[in-house]
Design a protein around this motif. Structure first.
Motif, PDB file in Angstrom:
ATOM      1  N   ALA A 226      -5.091 -11.903 -33.381  1.00 27.53           N
ATOM      2  CA  ALA A 226      -6.202 -11.582 -32.494  1.00 27.53           C
ATOM      3  C   ALA A 226      -5.723 -11.074 -31.141  1.00 27.53           C
ATOM      4  O   ALA A 226      -6.494 -10.485 -30.400  1.00 27.53           O
ATOM      5  N   GLU A 227      -4.454 -11.280 -30.798  1.00 23.15           N
ATOM      6  CA  GLU A 227      -3.963 -10.875 -29.481  1.00 23.15           C
ATOM      7  C   GLU A 227      -3.870  -9.359 -29.373  1.00 23.15           C
ATOM      8  O   GLU A 227      -3.390  -8.687 -30.266  1.00 23.15           O
ATOM      9  N   VAL A 228      -4.344  -8.839 -28.261  1.00 17.34           N
ATOM     10  CA  VAL A 228      -4.293  -7.409 -27.983  1.00 17.34           C
ATOM     11  C   VAL A 228      -3.001  -7.127 -27.215  1.00 17.34           C
ATOM     12  O   VAL A 228      -2.754  -7.725 -26.166  1.00 17.34           O
ATOM     13  N   GLY A 229      -2.185  -6.233 -27.722  1.00 14.61           N
ATOM     14  CA  GLY A 229      -0.939  -5.867 -27.055  1.00 14.61           C
ATOM     15  C   GLY A 229      -1.194  -4.954 -25.863  1.00 14.61           C
ATOM     16  O   GLY A 229      -2.255  -4.330 -25.766  1.00 14.61           O
ATOM     17  N   PRO A 230      -0.232  -4.853 -24.963  1.00 14.27           N
ATOM     18  CA  PRO A 230      -0.411  -4.029 -23.767  1.00 14.27           C
ATOM     19  C   PRO A 230      -0.799  -2.576 -24.062  1.00 14.27           C
ATOM     20  O   PRO A 230      -1.568  -1.977 -23.321  1.00 14.27           O
ATOM     21  N   LYS A 231      -0.298  -2.015 -25.145  1.00 12.57           N
ATOM     22  CA  LYS A 231      -0.615  -0.618 -25.468  1.00 12.57           C
ATOM     23  C   LYS A 231      -1.943  -0.456 -26.198  1.00 12.57           C
ATOM     24  O   LYS A 231      -2.412   0.660 -26.380  1.00 12.57           O
ATOM     25  N   GLU A 232      -2.553  -1.573 -26.623  1.00 12.25           N
ATOM     26  CA  GLU A 232      -3.830  -1.505 -27.344  1.00 12.25           C
ATOM     27  C   GLU A 232      -5.033  -1.857 -26.475  1.00 12.25           C
ATOM     28  O   GLU A 232      -6.156  -1.882 -26.954  1.00 12.25           O
TER      29      GLU A 232
ATOM     30  N   ALA B 217       0.509  -3.633 -12.100  1.00 10.29           N
ATOM     31  CA  ALA B 217      -0.150  -3.794 -13.392  1.00 10.29           C
ATOM     32  C   ALA B 217       0.543  -4.964 -14.088  1.00 10.29           C
ATOM     33  O   ALA B 217       1.720  -4.889 -14.397  1.00 10.29           O
ATOM     34  N   PHE B 218      -0.185  -6.038 -14.320  1.00  8.04           N
ATOM     35  CA  PHE B 218       0.423  -7.251 -14.852  1.00  8.04           C
ATOM     36  C   PHE B 218       0.553  -7.267 -16.374  1.00  8.04           C
ATOM     37  O   PHE B 218       1.207  -8.137 -16.928  1.00  8.04           O
ATOM     38  N   TYR B 219      -0.074  -6.288 -17.060  1.00  8.14           N
ATOM     39  CA  TYR B 219      -0.004  -6.266 -18.526  1.00  8.14           C
ATOM     40  C   TYR B 219       0.235  -4.828 -18.984  1.00  8.14           C
ATOM     41  O   TYR B 219      -0.534  -4.242 -19.720  1.00  8.14           O
ATOM     42  N   ARG B 220       1.318  -4.266 -18.501  1.00 10.96           N
ATOM     43  CA  ARG B 220       1.684  -2.894 -18.816  1.00 10.96           C
ATOM     44  C   ARG B 220       3.167  -2.882 -19.154  1.00 10.96           C
ATOM     45  O   ARG B 220       3.948  -3.644 -18.586  1.00 10.96           O
TER      46      ARG B 220
ATOM     47  N   PRO C  97      10.520   0.260 -23.119  1.00  8.34           N
ATOM     48  CA  PRO C  97       9.416  -0.538 -22.600  1.00  8.34           C
ATOM     49  C   PRO C  97       9.917  -1.810 -21.921  1.00  8.34           C
ATOM     50  O   PRO C  97      10.844  -2.457 -22.389  1.00  8.34           O
ATOM     51  N   LEU C  98       9.299  -2.117 -20.804  1.00  9.57           N
ATOM     52  CA  LEU C  98       9.588  -3.343 -20.077  1.00  9.57           C
ATOM     53  C   LEU C  98       8.615  -4.417 -20.552  1.00  9.57           C
ATOM     54  O   LEU C  98       7.504  -4.100 -20.972  1.00  9.57           O
ATOM     55  N   PRO C  99       8.983  -5.675 -20.486  1.00 12.92           N
ATOM     56  CA  PRO C  99       8.007  -6.711 -20.857  1.00 12.92           C
ATOM     57  C   PRO C  99       6.918  -6.774 -19.787  1.00 12.92           C
ATOM     58  O   PRO C  99       7.178  -6.505 -18.609  1.00 12.92           O
ATOM     59  N   PRO C 100       5.687  -7.102 -20.172  1.00 17.21           N
ATOM     60  CA  PRO C 100       4.648  -7.246 -19.152  1.00 17.21           C
ATOM     61  C   PRO C 100       4.969  -8.429 -18.230  1.00 17.21           C
ATOM     62  O   PRO C 100       5.674  -9.356 -18.624  1.00 17.21           O
ATOM     63  N   ILE C 101       4.466  -8.373 -17.011  1.00 17.27           N
ATOM     64  CA  ILE C 101       4.701  -9.459 -16.058  1.00 17.27           C
ATOM     65  C   ILE C 101       4.059 -10.746 -16.554  1.00 17.27           C
ATOM     66  O   ILE C 101       4.648 -11.815 -16.478  1.00 17.27           O
ATOM     67  N   LEU C 102       2.837 -10.636 -17.065  1.00 19.99           N
ATOM     68  CA  LEU C 102       2.112 -11.796 -17.601  1.00 19.99           C
ATOM     69  C   LEU C 102       1.821 -11.585 -19.074  1.00 19.99           C
ATOM     70  O   LEU C 102       1.619 -10.451 -19.519  1.00 19.99           O
TER      71      LEU C 102
END
Length: 157
Positions: free
Chosen positions: A20-26, A112-115, A134-139
């Protein structure tokens, strides 16, 4: 045999929550730059959101914003006060702002905390040591939901 069934059931439940989790690119923003649907399908924890907002290695929101409800020292004044945030923005708008404020406010300096990509990386040209995408998102997605849960508690009195 019973242990195997319980383990399998736990694994299936865990993978259903993960699916169910939405990834940063979705992430899908609406026309108002809001994200109406939860990124995880799990309710946020407002208490954890408050901790994230005051933690330097996480959100560190208090570096730029004043939040009376938090007793964090040295609160900033670069961004607007977040007191009464839930009176100004819906939960979807707050989620959109935390994920990527530039979608709503083009010139914002808020990170941008989820990019994970599309960053301007000046370190590449100067030191050659900037991280590669790609870098990991901050949060994480759940941490975003926790911050949104906390922000929705901030009402004008």
């Amino acid at each position: 045999m019973k242990l195997t069934s319980v383990t399998l059931a736990a694994a299936l439940i865990g993978s259903a929550a993960f699916a169910a989790e939405v990834g940063p690119k979705e992430v899908k923003f609406n026309d108002d730059s809001a994200i109406e649907m939860s990124l995880t399908g799990v309710a946020g924890d407002a208490a954890n959101g408050a901790v994230i907002m005051a933690t330097r290695s996480k959100g560190n929101c208090v570096a730029c914003h004043q939040i009376t409800a938090l007793s964090a020292p040295f609160q900033g004044n670069v961004g607007p006060s977040l007191d009464g945030a839930s009176d100004r923005w819906s939960a979807g708008e707050l989620r959109g702002l935390v994920v990527n404020a530039k979608m709503m406010f083009e010139g914002s300096v808020m990170p941008a905390f989820y990019r994970v990509d599309g960053f301007t990386r000046p370190g590449d040209g100067y030191t050659g040591k900037a991280g590669t995408e790609p870098l990991p998102p901050i949060l994480t997605a759940q941490e975003i939901e926790d911050v949104v849960a906390f922000l929705t508690t901030l009402k004008d009195e």
